[in-house]
Design an enzyme around this catalytic site. Structure first.
Site, PDB file in Angstrom:
ATOM      1  N   THR B  23     -53.993  53.839  57.386  1.00 12.00           N
ATOM      2  CA  THR B  23     -54.775  53.247  58.471  1.00 12.00           C
ATOM      3  C   THR B  23     -53.804  52.596  59.448  1.00 12.00           C
ATOM      4  OG1 THR B  23     -56.827  52.073  58.970  1.00 12.00           O
ATOM      5  CG2 THR B  23     -55.309  50.933  57.506  1.00 12.00           C
ATOM      6  N   CYS B  29     -58.762  43.477  62.201  1.00  8.46           N
ATOM      7  CA  CYS B  29     -59.384  44.210  61.085  1.00  8.46           C
ATOM      8  C   CYS B  29     -58.592  43.979  59.795  1.00  8.46           C
ATOM      9  CB  CYS B  29     -59.414  45.703  61.375  1.00  8.46           C
ATOM     10  SG  CYS B  29     -60.415  46.135  62.815  1.00  8.46           S
ATOM     11  N   HIS B  46     -61.408  50.181  56.030  1.00  3.93           N
ATOM     12  CA  HIS B  46     -60.885  49.494  57.223  1.00  3.93           C
ATOM     13  C   HIS B  46     -62.040  48.670  57.798  1.00  3.93           C
ATOM     14  CE1 HIS B  46     -58.375  49.936  61.154  1.00  3.93           C
ATOM     15  NE2 HIS B  46     -59.252  48.968  61.331  1.00  3.93           N
TER      16      HIS B  46
END
Lengths: 282, 162
Positions: B23, B29, B46
């Protein structure tokens, strides 16, 4: 700004006349969608792409969109300007920024996300802010990084670390390294591109909005916030991501709470997915 | 052998030797990683926002977008791909939750995400064995199924193992 940077600005190609006209039209607070239409209907490539986008799966229409006026009405000004910038800027926003350790396409993603977020925060404005100007200003705000990038190759990690450990803005790291920053370089490029005053102010002052001409301060704050929200959502431009302070005076112009910031981040992802899906289908 | 990219709100898991889970550029996040030594299965979600009450429709469509629904969704995915496993036998690592410099409290979504992830894990009787969270850095997470390593990278800090 030193002579080398000035020469680098001069070396950048001019924008297409159609795009300059379109940006001039959108900078006026009194413009209508019809004014936008008058500019783009003479650009066959843009017209074809807009029709393709309007008929793409992202917009799920039962009836085919056959005219450019229908397409512009359906897509809205932000999409039309976004697509025009992408198509008419000759790859300017798609190029990698080696000096920021940023891959091809990162600047475009950051610019579009900043534009969308700047427009979204206008919902919470305490004073009138033109959300279409905020959107276009958001696309343009970081053009100066293209000028600086070549001069910063190999320096990104050291600059990021210095800013992080010293708790100062990446802008200061740029000034220390080059004697100028991406806001100054962007402003010089905006003059060369003959951009309207409102966009020049956004480009020159998006990291220090209080320096903008008084009437444009709320607009510049919209892009200042949009820039921060884009970086928070993971769309930075590489080494400098998250390393610019957020000016707390934004609260004078925007009534934001934790919940509204979360709402903006949520809508930002939804709108970004829609705009990129429809652009990808053209 | 594949690189599985996990986008915002994405949930993914694999037990296939050679696979990589990745990711990119986490800002506020948070990436939650579950590693199952018994099955050599690895999963990642995520997470973008702390609480799914913000949008019921999005919660159903993309449960990974929120910490409270994303963590259980990740556990379900790891069990679906690698077989049922007790949460106490799963190693958890988390990364991300950054913020911009000097942001006021309403912008502190990164910290809220981290707290919400820990709460969701706690509700499942678990917690992170390792974390690299908050601060002002963007993080990319890369997990090798073969080595079971969680590699973090950031422009200012280079590459390191969590």
């Amino acid at each position: 700004m030193n002579l080398e940077l000035k020469d680098a600005v001069k070396a950048i190609k001019p924008l297409s006349p159609a795009l300059v006209t379109l940006l001039g039209v959108t900078a006026s607070a009194e413009h209508s969608l019809n004014d936008v239409l008058k500019v783009i209907q003479f650009d066959s490539v843009l017209t074809a792409k807009l029709l393709q986008a309007a008929n793409s799966a992202a917009f799920r229409r039962s009836q085919e969109v056959e005219s450019v006026s229908m397409a512009v009405t359906l897509l809205g000004e932000r999409f039309v300007v976004g697509m025009a910038m992408d198509l008419c800027s000759d790859g300017f926003f798609e190029q990698p920024l080696a000096g920021y350790e940023s891959a091809a396409g990162d600047l475009w993603r950051h610019s579009i996300k900043t534009a969308l977020a700047a427009r979204l925060v206008c919902r919470y404005a305490r004073v009138p802010v033109d959300s279409n100007q905020a959107f276009t200003g958001g696309i343009l705000h970081d053009i100066g990084k293209v000028v600086l990038s070549t001069f910063l190759e190999g320096a990104a990690r050291g600059m990021a670390l210095a800013a992080l450990e010293g708790h100062f803005s990446y802008l200061e790291a740029e000034r220390e390294k080059l004697g100028g920053d991406h806001c100054e370089a962007g402003d010089a490029l905006a003059v060369q591109w003959r951009l309207p005053a409102c966009y020049r102010a956004v480009i020159a002052w998006h990291h220090s909005p209080d320096g903008a001409p008084e009437a444009l301060v709320p607009l510049v704050y919209a892009v200042h916030l949009g820039d921060a929200l884009a970086m928070m959502s993971g769309a930075g431009t590489g080494s400098d991501s998250l390393l610019y302070p957020l000016n707390p005076r934004h609260q004078d112009f925007f009534d934001l709470s934790s919940e509204s910031v979360q709402r903006v981040l949520l809508d930002l992802e939804n709108e970004f997915a829609m705009i990129t899906d429809s652009m990808a289908s053209t | 052998m594949a690189t599985i990219l996990i986008g915002i709100g994405g949930v993914g898991a694999s037990c296939t030797p050679g696979d990589i889970l990745k990711t990119m550029a986490l800002g506020s996040c948070v990436a939650v990683v579950l590693l199952v030594p018994q099955t050599r299965c690895v999963g990642m979600v995520h997470v973008a926002l702390p609480d799914s009450a913000l949008d019921e429709k999005k919660k159903l469509l993309v449960p990974g977008h929120f910490a409270d629904t994303g963590v259980p969704a990740l556990y379900d995915e790891v069990c679906r791909v690698g077989g049922r496993v007790a949460m106490r036998d799963v190693y958890v690592k988390i990364a991300g939750g950054a913020n911009v410099l000097g942001a006021a409290s309403m912008f502190d979504i990164g910290r809220r995400n981290v707290l919400a992830v820990k709460k969701a894990l706690w509700m499942m009787g678990s917690g992170p064995m390792a974390e690299h969270v908050e601060g002002n850095i963007s993080r990319t997470v890369t997990i090798s199924i073969d080595a079971g390593t969680v590699e973090l990278s950031s422009p200012s800090k280079g590459v390191w193992i969590l």
